[in-house]
Design an enzyme around this catalytic site. Structure first.
Site, mmCIF file in Angstrom:
data_model
loop_
_atom_site.group_PDB
_atom_site.id
_atom_site.type_symbol
_atom_site.label_atom_id
_atom_site.label_comp_id
_atom_site.label_asym_id
_atom_site.label_seq_id
_atom_site.Cartn_x
_atom_site.Cartn_y
_atom_site.Cartn_z
ATOM 1 N N GLY A 77 0.766 -1.243 0.000
ATOM 2 C CA GLY A 77 0.000 0.000 0.000
ATOM 3 C C GLY A 77 0.795 1.290 0.000
ATOM 4 O O GLY A 77 0.354 2.296 -0.561
ATOM 5 N N GLU A 102 3.940 4.585 6.113
ATOM 6 C CA GLU A 102 2.748 3.736 6.044
ATOM 7 C C GLU A 102 1.647 4.414 5.241
ATOM 8 O O GLU A 102 1.529 5.635 5.243
ATOM 9 C CB GLU A 102 2.225 3.457 7.465
ATOM 10 C CG GLU A 102 2.592 2.067 7.990
ATOM 11 C CD GLU A 102 1.801 0.938 7.337
ATOM 12 O OE1 GLU A 102 1.352 1.083 6.179
ATOM 13 O OE2 GLU A 102 1.640 -0.099 7.983
ATOM 14 N N ASP A 103 0.847 3.594 4.596
ATOM 15 C CA ASP A 103 -0.302 4.130 3.881
ATOM 16 C C ASP A 103 -1.418 4.507 4.849
ATOM 17 O O ASP A 103 -1.924 5.626 4.831
ATOM 18 C CB ASP A 103 -0.823 3.118 2.844
ATOM 19 C CG ASP A 103 -0.988 1.703 3.410
ATOM 20 O OD1 ASP A 103 -0.782 1.500 4.620
ATOM 21 O OD2 ASP A 103 -1.336 0.801 2.624
ATOM 22 N N ASP A 107 -4.968 1.457 10.773
ATOM 23 C CA ASP A 107 -6.353 1.070 11.062
ATOM 24 C C ASP A 107 -6.427 0.594 12.519
ATOM 25 O O ASP A 107 -6.648 1.394 13.423
ATOM 26 C CB ASP A 107 -6.769 -0.011 10.063
ATOM 27 C CG ASP A 107 -8.227 -0.408 10.194
ATOM 28 O OD1 ASP A 107 -8.949 0.239 10.965
ATOM 29 O OD2 ASP A 107 -8.652 -1.363 9.532
ATOM 30 N N LYS A 121 -7.294 6.022 10.591
ATOM 31 C CA LYS A 121 -8.737 5.957 10.836
ATOM 32 C C LYS A 121 -9.054 6.354 12.264
ATOM 33 O O LYS A 121 -8.318 6.005 13.189
ATOM 34 C CB LYS A 121 -9.246 4.538 10.591
ATOM 35 C CG LYS A 121 -9.315 4.192 9.127
ATOM 36 C CD LYS A 121 -10.050 2.888 8.913
ATOM 37 C CE LYS A 121 -9.797 2.399 7.500
ATOM 38 N NZ LYS A 121 -10.374 1.070 7.264
ATOM 39 N N PHE A 123 -13.931 1.844 4.849
ATOM 40 C CA PHE A 123 -12.937 1.193 4.003
ATOM 41 C C PHE A 123 -12.645 2.076 2.789
ATOM 42 O O PHE A 123 -13.535 2.424 2.036
ATOM 43 C CB PHE A 123 -13.406 -0.186 3.558
ATOM 44 C CG PHE A 123 -12.262 -1.032 3.099
ATOM 45 C CD1 PHE A 123 -11.472 -1.709 4.029
ATOM 46 C CD2 PHE A 123 -11.923 -1.108 1.755
ATOM 47 C CE1 PHE A 123 -10.374 -2.469 3.614
ATOM 48 C CE2 PHE A 123 -10.835 -1.870 1.338
ATOM 49 C CZ PHE A 123 -10.061 -2.543 2.275
ATOM 50 N N VAL A 124 -11.381 2.446 2.640
ATOM 51 C CA VAL A 124 -11.008 3.365 1.559
ATOM 52 C C VAL A 124 -10.021 2.719 0.587
ATOM 53 O O VAL A 124 -9.311 1.774 0.931
ATOM 54 C CB VAL A 124 -10.411 4.676 2.112
ATOM 55 C CG1 VAL A 124 -11.461 5.470 2.867
ATOM 56 C CG2 VAL A 124 -9.198 4.405 3.006
ATOM 57 N N ASP A 147 -5.880 -0.815 -1.721
ATOM 58 C CA ASP A 147 -6.700 -1.637 -2.605
ATOM 59 C C ASP A 147 -7.915 -2.212 -1.890
ATOM 60 O O ASP A 147 -7.995 -2.217 -0.664
ATOM 61 C CB ASP A 147 -5.875 -2.802 -3.162
ATOM 62 C CG ASP A 147 -5.653 -3.888 -2.104
ATOM 63 O OD1 ASP A 147 -5.279 -3.546 -0.978
ATOM 64 O OD2 ASP A 147 -5.878 -5.080 -2.416
ATOM 65 N N ARG A 202 -5.661 0.544 -6.629
ATOM 66 C CA ARG A 202 -4.458 1.121 -6.029
ATOM 67 C C ARG A 202 -3.995 2.389 -6.748
ATOM 68 O O ARG A 202 -3.406 3.283 -6.152
ATOM 69 C CB ARG A 202 -3.302 0.112 -6.050
ATOM 70 C CG ARG A 202 -3.460 -1.034 -5.071
ATOM 71 C CD ARG A 202 -2.118 -1.732 -4.881
ATOM 72 N NE ARG A 202 -2.231 -3.052 -4.293
ATOM 73 C CZ ARG A 202 -2.297 -3.287 -2.977
ATOM 74 N NH1 ARG A 202 -2.267 -2.288 -2.131
ATOM 75 N NH2 ARG A 202 -2.391 -4.520 -2.516
HETATM 76 P P1 IMP Z 1 -3.814 -2.277 10.813
HETATM 77 O O1 IMP Z 1 -2.765 -3.294 11.177
HETATM 78 O O2 IMP Z 1 -5.183 -2.708 11.218
HETATM 79 O O3 IMP Z 1 -3.468 -0.881 11.284
HETATM 80 O O4 IMP Z 1 -3.938 -2.269 9.254
HETATM 81 C C1 IMP Z 1 -2.924 -1.891 8.470
HETATM 82 C C2 IMP Z 1 -3.062 -2.362 7.055
HETATM 83 O O5 IMP Z 1 -4.382 -2.847 6.694
HETATM 84 C C3 IMP Z 1 -2.818 -1.183 6.167
HETATM 85 O O6 IMP Z 1 -1.451 -0.968 5.986
HETATM 86 C C4 IMP Z 1 -3.558 -1.566 4.915
HETATM 87 O O7 IMP Z 1 -2.726 -2.352 4.124
HETATM 88 C C5 IMP Z 1 -4.739 -2.363 5.409
HETATM 89 N N1 IMP Z 1 -5.940 -1.500 5.527
HETATM 90 C C6 IMP Z 1 -6.506 -1.033 6.657
HETATM 91 N N2 IMP Z 1 -7.585 -0.266 6.396
HETATM 92 C C7 IMP Z 1 -7.694 -0.241 5.044
HETATM 93 C C8 IMP Z 1 -8.625 0.413 4.142
HETATM 94 O O8 IMP Z 1 -9.561 1.140 4.504
HETATM 95 N N3 IMP Z 1 -8.412 0.197 2.818
HETATM 96 C C9 IMP Z 1 -7.396 -0.594 2.347
HETATM 97 N N4 IMP Z 1 -6.508 -1.187 3.145
HETATM 98 C C10 IMP Z 1 -6.654 -1.030 4.486
HETATM 99 MG MG MG Z 2 0.065 -0.941 4.875
#
Ligand code: IMP
Ligand code: MG
Length: 183
Positions: A51, A106-107, A110, A138, A159-160, A166, A172
């Protein structure tokens, strides 16, 4: 939203949350801030695949200092991630980071679990310093607390896609951040 974006939203995309212009402007601001912070220190930017590839390309070009770039790929253990926070390294760094100034790129944050794990892993390799920059975070009450030193935008818990993000390996390359249809 530009007229082009309004007229040409791809199939499955509900609405644009952040326009290309907003994202580029904010990325330039972050690049300037980071350049000031790291001037004379040659940071190693560590992008989290897949991402972060778009944000990494934009952000690194918005930084007018000497720097180095690497990528890591991590994967969550299926459905267990949200509760266990177990993350697997699919591609590790190519070089040692001991004594270096590391900037994780980081993208999106979440649940915060991926970032928490990465910070734990990289911290143990004795870098001089680790900081985090994320394009999106988020707004969630239940996220694990992780330090995000530089942030592009806080967004609602939806969800974005776009700007590297993606949904089922699609979207993407959209130059904006959009909410996908969930029905
Ligand atoms: P986390 O570990 O829950 O913080 O999630 C991190 C990863 O989940 C991100 O780096 C993304 O790759 C993916 N992710 C989380 N939310 C989204 C979303 O809304 N759209 C797409 N990918 C997401
Ligand atoms: Mg990521």
């Amino acid at each position: 939203m530009s007229e082009t974006e309004r007229l040409e939203l791809p199939d499955g995309v509900e609405r644009v949350l952040l326009s290309e212009e907003q994202i580029q402007k904010r990325t330039r601001e972050l690049g300037e801030e980071l350049s000031e912070h790291y001037r004379g220190r040659k940071p190693l930017l560590v992008g989290v695949l897949t991402g972060a590839y778009v944000f990494m390309a934009d952000l690194s070009r918005a930084m007018n200092i000497e720097l180095d770039v690497e990528f890591m790929a991590v994967s969550s253990y299926g459905m267990a991630t949200e509760t266990s926070g177990v993350v697997r390294i699919l591609k590790d760094l190519d070089t040692a980071i001991e004594g270096k100034d590391v900037l994780i790129v980081e993208d999106i944050i979440d649940s915060g679990l991926t970032l928490k794990y990465l910070l734990d892993v990289l911290q143990r390799r004795n870098p001089r310093d680790i900081r985090v920059v994320a394009l999106l975070k988020k707004l969630r009450d239940d996220a694990v607390p992780v330090p995000v030193d530089y942030l592009g935008f806080e967004i609602p818990d939806e969800f974005v896609v776009g700007c590297g993000l993606d949904a089922g390996r699609r979207y993407r390359n959209l130059p904006y951040v959009a909410v996908v249809r969930t029905d």
